[in-house]
Design a protein around this motif. Sequence first.
Motif, PDB file in Angstrom:
ATOM      1  N   ALA A 442       2.356   2.348   7.894  1.00 40.92           N
ATOM      2  CA  ALA A 442       1.281   3.210   7.391  1.00 40.92           C
ATOM      3  C   ALA A 442       0.635   2.610   6.143  1.00 40.92           C
ATOM      4  N   ILE A 443       1.466   2.010   5.299  1.00 38.92           N
ATOM      5  CA  ILE A 443       0.951   1.422   4.054  1.00 38.92           C
ATOM      6  C   ILE A 443       0.238   0.101   4.324  1.00 38.92           C
ATOM      7  N   GLY A 444       0.762  -0.692   5.273  1.00 37.12           N
ATOM      8  CA  GLY A 444       0.271  -2.048   5.513  1.00 37.12           C
ATOM      9  C   GLY A 444      -1.227  -2.199   5.617  1.00 37.12           C
ATOM     10  N   PRO A 445      -1.911  -1.447   6.487  1.00 32.16           N
ATOM     11  CA  PRO A 445      -3.367  -1.611   6.595  1.00 32.16           C
ATOM     12  C   PRO A 445      -4.109  -1.233   5.326  1.00 32.16           C
ATOM     13  N   GLN A 446      -3.505  -0.357   4.511  1.00 28.67           N
ATOM     14  CA  GLN A 446      -4.199   0.099   3.306  1.00 28.67           C
ATOM     15  C   GLN A 446      -4.220  -0.950   2.194  1.00 28.67           C
ATOM     16  N   VAL A 447      -3.330  -1.936   2.251  1.00 30.69           N
ATOM     17  CA  VAL A 447      -3.353  -2.971   1.212  1.00 30.69           C
ATOM     18  C   VAL A 447      -4.515  -3.938   1.440  1.00 30.69           C
TER      19      VAL A 447
END
Length: 522
Positions: A442-447
């Motif tokens: 979930a966090i990965g694409p947001q970085v």
Amino acid sequence: MTADQAETQSNHSAKNPKDSYHLEEVLSNDDKKSGMNYDRVDPEVAKYASEKVIPIDDETNKRLKRLIDRRVLVIIVFTYFLQALDKGTLAFSSIMNLPKDAGLVGQQYAWLTTCIYIAILIVEYPLNWIIQRVPIGKFLSFNIICWSIVLAMHALCKNFVSLLVVRTLLGIFEASCQPIFIALSSMWYRRDEQAQIVTYWYVMNGFQQIVGGLLAYAFTNITSGPLKSWQALFLTYGSFSFIWGVIVLFIMPDSPMRAKCYTEEDKKLMIERVRSNQTGLQNRTFRKEQFFEAFRDPQVWAYGLISFLTTVPTSGLGAFANIIITGFGFTVLQTQLLAMVLGSYIMIVCLSSMYLAKRYNQTLLIMTAYCVPSIVCTVVLMTVQNTSMSTKVGLLLSYYLVLSFWAASTLCMSLLTRNVGGQTKKATATAINFILWATGNAIGPQVFQAVDAPRYIRGFGAHLACYGVLFGVMLGLRFYFIHQNAKKAKVLQAQEEQKDVELTHSFDDLTDMQNPNFVYIY
């Protein structure tokens, strides 16, 4: 520690009340003397399991494994391939004008990946609870059919909200896939086989890149007609997955005990094959002490951290793969084809790391070594400017090599299947692992922020931090296992009479910590 060494250890208890490895709470004195504790053994397993070890010669063992491979492994591998292919449709459709046609702006595209893993995060533990209690083959079929319908419905979406809804539903129905495969791997295969089995289905992530690249190349050439290229992509994949889900309903056995496709004698021998795993086979009883033990066990949190630290880079690189490659200066069609090379490298990483781990019996050291190219190539992507054809090629190769850390992700999953005993504990450990896995995804694409395109310096910087922490976790886990094995060996040396040479209590649903004879593989 080798798998063979682990399998030679037996399953029983230590009497010393001062030692942390004691079983007075789970076995009565009569049980210790007479054989299996039928209050703890699953009734279905008890019908087929013998009191003591039944020797199986090599030829029979190979025959049984071939029978299992031809049905169970084929279903696992192909289902995971379809799931990876279906999940990857968003990445391929991202350069088929889907973002433009749906009016996506800013971080909305990234949220279409993040929402899948938020959904998984919410449903993961309830799903693992369900998996432990329902016919697992039929439950797998149900989820395949549901996610195929949701995938086909992507073609009807015309804005961000509708895409967000179907992506969230896709995450809910796909959430059970990997936990089911972990359960099936430990149910049907011996400990020394499980690393290979997990790798075989996990390597489909790479194979789907190859097949997906070819198919996406074909769909990209659809420039006229009632359907746009990305709509045709979703409809085709969804329809094919639906057909496969129906097939799985009829051919996938729920367990060795319920496998009507095998003879009664073969079913008994298949159960006997996994006796030496000492991690249990099936048990629908919820054991509160195992649930809490999972939260106290450092290895459980180490697996979860490894999953988190590898999926933050994986999900970001996966969702933005085609966008990043296009940013190097390649055309849309070239990017679709170059994704095939990326898939080939992922397969090479998974298979070679599995071979080396089996060859040298140093799983955690191999996992650590494969993270080195990821660190070096991430630094290259952050520092080298794309100024010529040679730098374009160099950046592309560096991007491929960054994916070396996939070895850690794959082998970590195989360690979980082999090193966690007790069905409630394993279900809880799997849930913890995939909750952190989903959090990382979930966090990965947001970085990867839209304002950082096309080089995404801050995103790759976050990846670099993940690799550094990953090193520490894996080395720490290795020292923990060395310490625990030495501690157990000391207990057994002082109380040799407690060795369960006949593996009588292998199906008593004991955890790895309750069982002093359980040897950790690292």
